[in-house]
Design a protein around this motif. Structure first.
Motif, PDB file in Angstrom:
ATOM      1  N   LEU A 188       0.815  -1.219   0.000  1.00 35.17           N
ATOM      2  CA  LEU A 188       0.000   0.000   0.000  1.00 35.17           C
ATOM      3  C   LEU A 188       0.846   1.266   0.000  1.00 35.17           C
ATOM      4  N   PHE A 189       2.013   1.193   0.647  1.00 30.99           N
ATOM      5  CA  PHE A 189       2.791   2.419   0.823  1.00 30.99           C
ATOM      6  C   PHE A 189       4.076   2.461   0.005  1.00 30.99           C
ATOM      7  N   VAL A 224      -7.017   2.912   6.361  1.00 34.62           N
ATOM      8  CA  VAL A 224      -7.313   1.789   7.276  1.00 34.62           C
ATOM      9  C   VAL A 224      -6.045   1.368   8.012  1.00 34.62           C
ATOM     10  N   MET A 225      -4.953   1.222   7.266  1.00 31.43           N
ATOM     11  CA  MET A 225      -3.688   0.803   7.877  1.00 31.43           C
ATOM     12  C   MET A 225      -3.147   1.858   8.843  1.00 31.43           C
ATOM     13  N   GLN A 245      -8.266 -11.252  -4.012  1.00 34.21           N
ATOM     14  CA  GLN A 245      -9.327 -12.269  -3.923  1.00 34.21           C
ATOM     15  C   GLN A 245     -10.056 -12.196  -2.582  1.00 34.21           C
ATOM     16  N   LEU A 246      -9.280 -12.052  -1.500  1.00 36.79           N
ATOM     17  CA  LEU A 246      -9.870 -12.026  -0.153  1.00 36.79           C
ATOM     18  C   LEU A 246     -10.762 -10.807   0.050  1.00 36.79           C
ATOM     19  N   LEU A 247     -10.358  -9.647  -0.494  1.00 35.37           N
ATOM     20  CA  LEU A 247     -11.116  -8.417  -0.290  1.00 35.37           C
ATOM     21  C   LEU A 247     -12.231  -8.255  -1.330  1.00 35.37           C
ATOM     22  N   HIS A 290      -6.492   3.455  -7.297  1.00 31.91           N
ATOM     23  CA  HIS A 290      -7.267   4.573  -6.741  1.00 31.91           C
ATOM     24  C   HIS A 290      -8.699   4.541  -7.264  1.00 31.91           C
ATOM     25  N   PRO A 291      -9.702   4.982  -6.466  1.00 27.80           N
ATOM     26  CA  PRO A 291      -9.549   5.617  -5.150  1.00 27.80           C
ATOM     27  C   PRO A 291      -9.498   4.644  -3.980  1.00 27.80           C
ATOM     28  N   LEU A 292      -9.608   3.329  -4.263  1.00 26.08           N
ATOM     29  CA  LEU A 292      -9.629   2.347  -3.180  1.00 26.08           C
ATOM     30  C   LEU A 292      -8.307   2.312  -2.400  1.00 26.08           C
ATOM     31  N   LYS A 293      -7.206   2.609  -3.086  1.00 25.38           N
ATOM     32  CA  LYS A 293      -5.896   2.546  -2.419  1.00 25.38           C
ATOM     33  C   LYS A 293      -5.826   3.508  -1.248  1.00 25.38           C
TER      34      LYS A 293
END
Length: 559
Positions: A502-503, A548-549, A530-532, A539-542
């Motif tokens: 993510l980062f 969240v993290m 797959q899990l999520l 983006h924009p989900l990232k």
């Protein structure tokens, strides 16, 4: 322990019809031996009953004709530290004193004393024991008088300097009282010569170092031919309090040694009292500083300043708080499985070094400061020039100087954080809370930055407040639980992989950090999608999952 009389003094007590009749025929080198008791021996092998420092009396009745046995008696009583041997009734039982006996007495420096045949044992025992008891009585009385003088000084509330002066007058010698940190607490002298000597000693740094380091007496004080040095350690319940240093131009008599022992007891009592007072003051100072940091002082500035003055604390104004947070030895043990004691020493060393560095930098910056350790924090309350137009640059300059020096250590990780500067010392707690909050956020957001001011956080400063919302916490848990469940069941490491993906954008660097092949990393990335049920890396989900993290890590730091 009370002492007795010398053999020489005992000779004056052995009389018949008012005339001294004791005659030393050998062992003249032992005339200064001390006698504390008197015994009679007529059994050759009586070693088990010898106690030392005894005046032995015998007629050699059972071995009057055995010269070798007589010599063995001399050898044994000498080896048992007896003081002298009186031969009684010579001419009646022991016809003559052999040369072998005289030679043995001379060899062991054991006085061999002849007395007239008509002198009874009781004529020796009674006067000698009376003299010993009388001397011990005088020693006890003297000790009591010295003790009473010491107690009077203490009960009158006089300080250690007055006590040292009184001890010097009693002992007629100059002296120093040195505490456990090698600081001179007090000095005493009884005449001008002693005063000159003390000034000379205290003015010589090398000589002071020598005396501070010395644990044993010195036959000669360096730079003088007249004085020796007697050193008495002052300890109580195994705790080293300091030492009494006596500069002597004569050997201490028995009475003077008694006085020294009583003086040491008085000094220990005063030092313990002083330590207890200082501990109470230090506790009060610590509590006051904690109240400043936690905001539990009265709101009136004048009352707080007055209390600070009473505690001899100069609070910098306008104040700003800096916190250096370093790793605890527990976290270091987890990170690197070394000996716990070794890490504990490393952390303690880093803390002490940090305190000294902060003080040195503040002195160089001409800034007043209070520096205190609290757990794995070193906290500094200081101020910068009121005329500074940009105090943030000033405090970060100080922080970077401290950071640069601490980086050289390289063993213990740390973060330096600053709160805002406030006009009143009653607002110190605000700056402290800001600095504390800055550390917790900086460890998550600014992973590589070690020196952060609260204003550097920007919008991140307000993120922790959102964690009070139950809905946000539930959403964080719902996201993480999916990954955490998979890690538990498969003994995988997807959560840590997810954070890095993510980062960071460089797949090769991420694979190196996780010690996995690039293809393995790509497979993990696919499994996370797959899990999520969606692509958290676009983006924009990232941004959503990055938040969240961040929230998850901030929540962990806050708990």
């Amino acid at each position: 322990m009370a002492e007795g009389i010398t053999v020489k003094e005992a000779l004056d007590l052995i009389v018949l019809n008012g005339i001294k009749v004791g005659r030393v025929i050998a062992g003249f080198g032992g005339l200064d031996n001390i006698i504390t008791s008197v015994s009679v021996i007529e059994v050759p092998d009586a070693t088990r009953w010898y106690r030392g420092n005894e005046l032995q009396i015998t007629a050699f009745y059972s071995i009057k004709d055995d010269v070798k046995a007589q010599v063995r008696v001399i050898e044994r009583i000498a080896q048992c530290n007896c003081s002298a041997l009186v031969l009684c009734h010579t001419g009646i039982f022991l016809k003559e004193v052999s040369q072998e006996l005289i030679d043995a007495a001379n060899y062991y420096k054991l006085p061999l004393i002849l007395v007239p045949a008509e002198l009874a044992y009781i004529d020796i025992i009674t006067p000698v024991l009376e003299a010993i008891i009388d001397k011990q009585k005088r020693e006890i009385e003297y000790a009591f008088n010295v003790q009473r003088k010491m107690n009077q000084i203490i009960l009158q509330g006089n300080n250690i300097q007055v006590l040292a002066g009184s001890i010097a007058k009693i002992l007629k010698c100059p002296l120093l009282v040195i505490d456990g940190n090698n600081a001179v607490l007090a000095s005493g002298c009884y005449n001008s010569q002693g005063d000159v000597l003390l000034k000379k000693v205290l003015g010589d740094q090398e000589l002071c170092k020598l005396l501070f380091a010395a644990d044993e007496a010195m036959k000669t004080l360096p730079g003088t031919a007249r004085y020796s040095v007697d050193i008495r350690k002052l300890t109580s319940a195994g705790k080293y309090l300091g030492k009494l240093v006596l500069f002597l131009d004569h050997a201490l008599s028995t009475m003077e040694n008694v006085a020294v022992n009583e003086a040491c007891q008085a000094l220990k009592l005063v030092l313990m009292q002083e330590m207890a007072k200082e501990e109470e003051k230090e506790k009060a100072r610590r509590e006051f500083i904690d109240e400043l940091l936690y905001g539990s002082t009265p709101k009136r500035e004048d009352l707080v300043l007055s209390r600070a003055e009473n505690l001899n604390i100069k609070v910098p104004a306008p104040p700003v708080v800096m916190i250096i947070e370093f790793e605890s030895y527990e976290s270091l043990c987890i990170k690197d499985n070394r000996d716990k004691g070794a890490w504990d020493n490393a952390v303690n060393s880093f803390r002490d070094k940090s305190i000294n560095i902060v003080k040195a930098v503040m002195v160089d910056e001409k800034s007043d400061c209070i520096v205190v350790p609290r757990g794995n924090h070193v906290i500094a309350i200081f101020s910068v020039d009121k005329e500074q137009s940009d105090y943030v640059k000033s405090v970060k300059k100080i922080g970077r100087r401290i950071e640069e020096i601490l980086r050289k250590d390289g063993i213990v990780d740390f973060v330096i954080a600053f709160g805002n500067q406030y006009p009143l010392i009653t607002d110190i707690h605000k700056s402290y809370v800001e600095a504390l909050k800055t550390i917790n956020i900086a460890r998550v957001v600014f992973n590589q930055t070690r020196c952060v001011h609260v204003t550097d956080l920007g919008i991140y400063y307000y993120l922790p407040e959102l964690l009070t919302d139950n809905g946000i916490n539930e959403y964080i848990d719902s996201v993480l639980s999916v990954i955490e469940k998979y890690d538990r069941e498969k003994e995988a490491d997807l959560l840590e992989t997810f954070k890095l993906l993510l980062f960071e954008d460089n797949v090769v660097n991420i694979a190196d950090k996780l010690y996995v092949h690039r293809n393995t990393l790509l497979n993990r990335k696919k499994k996370i999608r797959q899990l999520l049920g969606e692509d958290p890396f676009s983006h924009p989900l990232k941004l959503n999952y990055q938040l969240v993290m961040l929230f998850a890590q901030l929540r962990k730091n806050w708990t």
